[in-house]
Design an enzyme around this catalytic site. Structure first.
Site, PDB file in Angstrom:
ATOM      1  N   TYR A 160      21.143  81.555  55.956  1.00 41.47           N
ATOM      2  CA  TYR A 160      21.255  82.350  57.182  1.00 41.47           C
ATOM      3  C   TYR A 160      22.216  83.497  56.916  1.00 41.47           C
ATOM      4  O   TYR A 160      23.322  83.281  56.415  1.00 41.47           O
ATOM      5  CB  TYR A 160      21.786  81.458  58.310  1.00 41.47           C
ATOM      6  CG  TYR A 160      22.002  82.161  59.628  1.00 41.47           C
ATOM      7  CD1 TYR A 160      20.926  82.574  60.408  1.00 41.47           C
ATOM      8  CD2 TYR A 160      23.293  82.398  60.103  1.00 41.47           C
ATOM      9  CE1 TYR A 160      21.130  83.216  61.622  1.00 41.47           C
ATOM     10  CE2 TYR A 160      23.500  83.033  61.320  1.00 41.47           C
ATOM     11  CZ  TYR A 160      22.414  83.437  62.070  1.00 41.47           C
ATOM     12  OH  TYR A 160      22.624  84.064  63.277  1.00 41.47           O
ATOM     13  N   ASP A 205      26.632  86.335  50.152  1.00 46.63           N
ATOM     14  CA  ASP A 205      27.038  86.193  51.549  1.00 46.63           C
ATOM     15  C   ASP A 205      28.098  85.092  51.585  1.00 46.63           C
ATOM     16  O   ASP A 205      27.774  83.900  51.614  1.00 46.63           O
ATOM     17  CB  ASP A 205      25.824  85.843  52.411  1.00 46.63           C
ATOM     18  CG  ASP A 205      26.196  85.621  53.870  1.00 46.63           C
ATOM     19  OD1 ASP A 205      27.404  85.441  54.160  1.00 46.63           O
ATOM     20  OD2 ASP A 205      25.288  85.601  54.710  1.00 46.63           O
ATOM     21  N   LYS A 249      34.289  85.378  59.365  1.00 49.42           N
ATOM     22  CA  LYS A 249      35.025  84.137  59.674  1.00 49.42           C
ATOM     23  C   LYS A 249      36.497  84.198  59.270  1.00 49.42           C
ATOM     24  O   LYS A 249      37.298  84.817  59.951  1.00 49.42           O
ATOM     25  CB  LYS A 249      34.279  82.932  59.078  1.00 49.42           C
ATOM     26  CG  LYS A 249      32.839  82.836  59.656  1.00 49.42           C
ATOM     27  CD  LYS A 249      32.208  81.512  59.464  1.00 49.42           C
ATOM     28  CE  LYS A 249      30.728  81.485  59.818  1.00 49.42           C
ATOM     29  NZ  LYS A 249      30.415  81.204  61.209  1.00 49.42           N
TER      30      LYS A 249
HETATM   31  N1  HOZ Z   1      25.748  80.791  63.690  1.00 47.64           N
HETATM   32  C1  HOZ Z   1      26.860  79.918  63.838  1.00 47.64           C
HETATM   33  C2  HOZ Z   1      26.686  78.646  63.098  1.00 47.64           C
HETATM   34  N2  HOZ Z   1      26.252  78.765  61.765  1.00 47.64           N
HETATM   35  C3  HOZ Z   1      27.116  79.578  65.268  1.00 47.64           C
HETATM   36  C4  HOZ Z   1      27.938  80.582  65.959  1.00 47.64           C
HETATM   37  C5  HOZ Z   1      28.455  80.093  67.296  1.00 47.64           C
HETATM   38  O1  HOZ Z   1      27.731  79.504  68.063  1.00 47.64           O
HETATM   39  O2  HOZ Z   1      29.612  80.319  67.553  1.00 47.64           O
END
Ligand code: HOZ
Length: 427
Positions: A144, A239, A267
């Site tokens: 992802y 990534d 992050k």
């Molecule tokens: N895409 C995030 C997990 N891989 C979730 C982001 C969120 O809901 O804060």
């Protein structure tokens, strides 16, 4: 566990926010539950609006390597806020954080700060296309890279949990140049290059896959990607939104010694505030406007509060921190595996330092197909049982558990004791 207030607020939220949330996985749909609304968080714990407190393994999905609201960070943010919350002009903090990032990840000779991982990946691909004059990109099934159109093809994270690997609204044209290979399978990469000779601008990969649950790279996989990209004149983009500053202070690239051309970060680099970054070889990054012609901009890019949080976090990444996170991760992984074995439940636990995922399957998990062989219903039962016992795991089988410096051996012991009880209820 009383959840009256969370339930009432969720009902109200669904009338104003799509699905009641601002990011899909938070809705607890994949685990057959109603989301908890969080009032406050401190250290390794979160407390919901009904007053329940949980040991948190979501940790805002990864940024909080030092735990929730460390007092030193809160103090630094308060001081920074007094100086102004956004300037829309350069500030010394961006230069300082940029230099800090380069010291930790030497492949990043130049860096551009943005506000999210999604912005970082879409911008890095733009640079790769501009640099190579090629249109196609190669990604891996289940990896992802945020929600830009070109990446919503066989994506992981919420797109996987909700069973919509290709989102409506993404045009055929936007995804037509995205090729998909199998994680940990270099042959599938070679086949893609053979079929698209001279057309692939970049391979983008999570060097430690973290959005189908945790799937570490097989021995030689990342090095093989480096060799193929170099031979084919394509760029290699790591990534490291999840693995950056988590796998080690130098990310996955620091551990493996594989040097990507471009890296995407998010992050931890924002310490819990909205930050992303992309960077890499100077000749590539000097294509970015205003140094070069590749356009990319953002009102809150390099925001002083976000830069302050990032600096605070990056300045505290000691070898001791990683040693203790790895030890805790190993204890948690072993404890979950033992609990399942005792209960006769098939479980594979993947772990990489402070990243852990228990997969409810008897197959070794090394790619998308094996990850999705996991029994999400069993995970849902496990999740609900853990919640009742004061532990808050990610609300999806296909997300990573995150440990932080604030988690203690006692927190992990409590988690394992809860898992022992809950595994018995998993059918
Ligand atoms: N895409 C995030 C997990 N891989 C979730 C982001 C969120 O809901 O804060």
């Amino acid at each position: 566990m009383r959840t009256t207030r969370s339930r009432a607020l969720f009902s109200r939220a669904t009338q104003i926010l799509p699905g009641g949330v601002d990011s899909p996985v938070r809705a607890f749909k994949a685990v057959g539950a109603s989301p908890l609304f969080i009032r406050r968080a401190s250290g390794a714990c979160i407390t919901d609006i009904d007053g329940n407190t949980y040991v948190d393994y979501v940790m805002s999905w990864g940024p909080l390597i030092h735990g929730h609201a460390p007092p030193g960070l809160v103090k630094a943010l308060a001081a920074a806020a007094r100086q102004g919350t956004s300037f829309g002009a350069p500030s010394p903090l961006e230069v300082e954080l940029g230099e800090r990032v380069r010291a930790l990840m030497p492949s990043i000779e130049r860096v551009r700060f943005v506000s999210s991982g999604t912005e970082a990946t879409m911008s890095a691909v733009r640079v790769a296309r501009a640099a190579t004059g090629r249109d196609r990109i190669l990604k891996f099934e289940g990896c992802y890279h945020g929600h830009a159109d070109a990446f919503l093809v066989k994506a992981g994270s919420g797109a996987l949990t909700l069973g919509t690997p290709t989102s409506p609204g993404v045009t055929k044209a936007a995804s037509a140049d995205t090729l998909v290979a199998t994680y940990n399978d270099l042959e599938s990469v070679r086949r893609a290059f053979d079929a698209n000779r001279g057309q692939i601008a970049a391979v983008i990969v999570e060097p430690i896959a973290g959005n189908i649950g945790v799937v570490p790279p097989a021995e030689g996989f990342l090095r093989g990607l480096r060799e193929i990209c170099t031979a084919e004149g394509a760029l290699l983009i790591f990534d490291e939104v999840i693995s950056g500053f988590r796998a080690s202070a130098g990310g996955a690239q620091g551990l493996t010694g594989v040097r990507p051309d471009l890296t995407c970060l998010g992050k931890i680099i924002g310490g819990g505030l909205p930050v992303g970054a992309y960077g890499g070889r100077a000749d590539l990054m000097d294509l970015v406007s205003p140094a070069g012609p590749v356009y990319q901009a953002g009102t809150l890019s390099g925001n002083p509060l976000a830069m302050t949080a990032g600096l605070w976090c990056l300045n505290r990444l000691t070898p001791k921190l990683y040693a203790s996170l790895s030890a805790l991760g190993a204890t948690l992984a072993a404890g979950l595996a033992d609990a399942a074995r005792e209960a006769g439940v098939a479980l594979q636990v993947n772990a990489f330092g402070s990243l852990v995922t228990p997969f409810f399957t008897d197959r070794a998990v090394r790619d998308y197909a094996s990850a999705t062989s996991a029994n999400a219903d069993q995970y849902a039962t496990f999740f609900r049982g853990m919640l009742k016992r004061g532990v808050y795991p990610p609300p999806s089988q296909f997300e990573a558990w995150f440990l932080s410096a604030a988690h203690t051996a006692a927190d992990v012991d409590k988690t394992i004791a809860a898992a022992r009880a809950v595994m018995k209820t998993v059918k």
